[in-house]
Design a protein around this motif. Structure first.
Motif, PDB file in Angstrom:
ATOM      1  N   VAL A 140       4.416  62.832 -12.907  1.00 35.05           N
ATOM      2  CA  VAL A 140       3.220  63.230 -13.658  1.00 35.05           C
ATOM      3  C   VAL A 140       1.983  62.859 -12.832  1.00 35.05           C
ATOM      4  O   VAL A 140       1.918  61.750 -12.285  1.00 35.05           O
ATOM      5  N   PRO A 141       1.000  63.743 -12.709  1.00 37.26           N
ATOM      6  CA  PRO A 141      -0.188  63.433 -11.900  1.00 37.26           C
ATOM      7  C   PRO A 141      -0.919  62.191 -12.415  1.00 37.26           C
ATOM      8  O   PRO A 141      -1.013  61.983 -13.634  1.00 37.26           O
ATOM      9  N   PRO A 142      -1.442  61.348 -11.521  1.00 37.05           N
ATOM     10  CA  PRO A 142      -2.128  60.121 -11.951  1.00 37.05           C
ATOM     11  C   PRO A 142      -3.293  60.364 -12.894  1.00 37.05           C
ATOM     12  O   PRO A 142      -3.644  59.493 -13.691  1.00 37.05           O
ATOM     13  N   SER A 143      -3.898  61.552 -12.805  1.00 43.75           N
ATOM     14  CA  SER A 143      -5.049  61.858 -13.653  1.00 43.75           C
ATOM     15  C   SER A 143      -4.663  62.354 -15.043  1.00 43.75           C
ATOM     16  O   SER A 143      -5.544  62.624 -15.867  1.00 43.75           O
ATOM     17  N   HIS A 144      -3.381  62.466 -15.319  1.00 45.61           N
ATOM     18  CA  HIS A 144      -2.955  62.986 -16.625  1.00 45.61           C
ATOM     19  C   HIS A 144      -3.439  62.043 -17.728  1.00 45.61           C
ATOM     20  O   HIS A 144      -3.249  60.827 -17.644  1.00 45.61           O
ATOM     21  N   LEU A 192      -0.902  47.168 -21.190  1.00 44.80           N
ATOM     22  CA  LEU A 192      -1.755  45.994 -20.946  1.00 44.80           C
ATOM     23  C   LEU A 192      -1.928  45.183 -22.232  1.00 44.80           C
ATOM     24  O   LEU A 192      -1.884  43.945 -22.211  1.00 44.80           O
ATOM     25  N   ALA A 193      -2.109  45.866 -23.345  1.00 46.70           N
ATOM     26  CA  ALA A 193      -2.312  45.173 -24.619  1.00 46.70           C
ATOM     27  C   ALA A 193      -1.064  44.424 -25.074  1.00 46.70           C
ATOM     28  O   ALA A 193      -1.171  43.428 -25.789  1.00 46.70           O
ATOM     29  N   ARG A 194       0.127  44.890 -24.654  1.00 44.58           N
ATOM     30  CA  ARG A 194       1.377  44.287 -25.124  1.00 44.58           C
ATOM     31  C   ARG A 194       2.130  43.542 -24.019  1.00 44.58           C
ATOM     32  O   ARG A 194       3.297  43.188 -24.180  1.00 44.58           O
ATOM     33  N   ILE A 195       1.500  43.289 -22.892  1.00 45.48           N
ATOM     34  CA  ILE A 195       2.209  42.793 -21.713  1.00 45.48           C
ATOM     35  C   ILE A 195       2.943  41.488 -21.979  1.00 45.48           C
ATOM     36  O   ILE A 195       3.988  41.222 -21.364  1.00 45.48           O
ATOM     37  N   THR A 254       5.210  54.238  -8.206  1.00 44.73           N
ATOM     38  CA  THR A 254       5.676  55.594  -7.904  1.00 44.73           C
ATOM     39  C   THR A 254       4.604  56.632  -8.185  1.00 44.73           C
ATOM     40  O   THR A 254       4.439  57.604  -7.430  1.00 44.73           O
ATOM     41  N   LEU A 255       3.847  56.426  -9.257  1.00 46.58           N
ATOM     42  CA  LEU A 255       2.799  57.382  -9.647  1.00 46.58           C
ATOM     43  C   LEU A 255       1.467  57.112  -8.959  1.00 46.58           C
ATOM     44  O   LEU A 255       0.533  57.903  -9.114  1.00 46.58           O
ATOM     45  N   HIS A 256       1.372  55.988  -8.225  1.00 47.09           N
ATOM     46  CA  HIS A 256       0.120  55.607  -7.556  1.00 47.09           C
ATOM     47  C   HIS A 256      -1.035  55.536  -8.556  1.00 47.09           C
ATOM     48  O   HIS A 256      -2.115  56.102  -8.333  1.00 47.09           O
ATOM     49  N   LEU A 257      -0.779  54.830  -9.648  1.00 48.33           N
ATOM     50  CA  LEU A 257      -1.797  54.747 -10.696  1.00 48.33           C
ATOM     51  C   LEU A 257      -2.862  53.714 -10.354  1.00 48.33           C
ATOM     52  O   LEU A 257      -2.541  52.584  -9.978  1.00 48.33           O
ATOM     53  N   PRO A 258      -4.123  54.073 -10.512  1.00 50.53           N
ATOM     54  CA  PRO A 258      -5.214  53.115 -10.266  1.00 50.53           C
ATOM     55  C   PRO A 258      -5.484  52.269 -11.515  1.00 50.53           C
ATOM     56  O   PRO A 258      -6.428  52.531 -12.262  1.00 50.53           O
ATOM     57  N   CYS A 259      -4.661  51.267 -11.746  1.00 50.85           N
ATOM     58  CA  CYS A 259      -4.824  50.457 -12.956  1.00 50.85           C
ATOM     59  C   CYS A 259      -4.721  48.974 -12.585  1.00 50.85           C
ATOM     60  O   CYS A 259      -3.740  48.308 -12.931  1.00 50.85           O
ATOM     61  N   SER A 260      -5.721  48.490 -11.868  1.00 48.20           N
ATOM     62  CA  SER A 260      -5.702  47.111 -11.360  1.00 48.20           C
ATOM     63  C   SER A 260      -5.498  46.057 -12.444  1.00 48.20           C
ATOM     64  O   SER A 260      -4.740  45.102 -12.236  1.00 48.20           O
ATOM     65  N   SER A 275       4.438  48.093  -2.617  1.00 40.64           N
ATOM     66  CA  SER A 275       3.884  49.451  -2.566  1.00 40.64           C
ATOM     67  C   SER A 275       2.458  49.491  -3.115  1.00 40.64           C
ATOM     68  O   SER A 275       1.618  50.268  -2.641  1.00 40.64           O
ATOM     69  N   LEU A 276       2.205  48.639  -4.108  1.00 42.43           N
ATOM     70  CA  LEU A 276       0.872  48.607  -4.708  1.00 42.43           C
ATOM     71  C   LEU A 276      -0.118  47.846  -3.840  1.00 42.43           C
ATOM     72  O   LEU A 276      -1.336  47.930  -4.054  1.00 42.43           O
ATOM     73  N   GLY A 277       0.389  47.113  -2.887  1.00 41.55           N
ATOM     74  CA  GLY A 277      -0.492  46.342  -2.009  1.00 41.55           C
ATOM     75  C   GLY A 277      -1.002  45.092  -2.664  1.00 41.55           C
ATOM     76  O   GLY A 277      -2.032  44.569  -2.314  1.00 41.55           O
TER      77      GLY A 277
END
Length: 201
Positions: free
Chosen positions: A127-131, A142-145, A162-168, A199-201
């Motif tokens: 699924v595209p990261p911008s979806h 994040l709320a339930r981590i 895998t999705l390269h999500l920008p969610c620091s 992979s996330l660095g």
């Protein structure tokens, strides 16, 4: 003359008859509506597990409003698993976007396992990261981590990488949770999480 003595032996006092123990009251049966709903959800899950991706998506389109959170998470996970070799073909199937919208709209219903399974399935379909659904799902994670098990943490970290999500913020929260839960990780969890974090660095 002497008063005669009554030598009649009195009958011994009767012991009270034992009171029979009262049998425990049987548990109250579930209301018919509840039994029907539980049976329906089990039926949906059985059908989802036996169907192919196109059939699952058609089922969700027709009955998604009646499915519970386990049914929907299972549907995404199964479709993702089937789409591993041809993610573009599965993503183009009618009903995939509807399923993503449905889990986004009902995100409050999902626990840690459901959320991680949904993200894993979404990652398999690339699924595209911008979806828009991904932003909703990662915010819920994040709320339930603090409720995530080692496997849920691993699956979520793998999906984000895998999705390269920008969610620091979520990545940082996963790292902290992994350190807390480290003694509970098995070798597979450790390997997958290490790969994801690298992979996330």
């Amino acid at each position: 003359c002497d008063t005669p003595v009554d030598l009649t032996v009195a009958d011994p006092p009767r012991r009270p008859a034992p009171v029979p123990e009262r049998a425990a009251a049987p548990a109250a049966p579930a209301p018919p509506q509840a039994r029907t709903a539980a049976a329906l959800h089990r039926h949906f899950n059985q059908q989802i597990l036996a169907a192919d991706a196109e059939e699952i998506l058609a089922m969700v389109h027709a009955h998604g409003a009646s499915m519970n959170e386990v049914n929907l998470a299972t549907a995404v996970h199964r479709v993702g698993k089937m789409g591993k070799k041809a993610p573009d073909a599965v993503a183009a199937l009618p009903g995939w976007e509807h399923l993503l919208r449905l889990v986004s709209d009902r995100v409050v219903e999902f626990g840690a396992q459901g959320l991680s399974n949904i993200l894993w399935g979404a990652a398999m379909i690339r699924v595209p990261p911008s979806h828009p659904s991904l932003a909703v799902l990662t915010a819920a994670c994040l709320a339930r981590i603090d409720t995530f098990s080692p496997q849920a943490l691993t699956n979520t970290a793998w999906a984000i990488a895998t999705l390269h999500l920008p969610c620091s913020p979520l990545i940082a929260a996963i790292e902290a949770a992994c350190l807390r839960e480290l003694p509970q990780f098995n070798q597979q969890d450790l390997a997958n999480t290490a790969w994801a974090m690298a992979s996330l660095g």
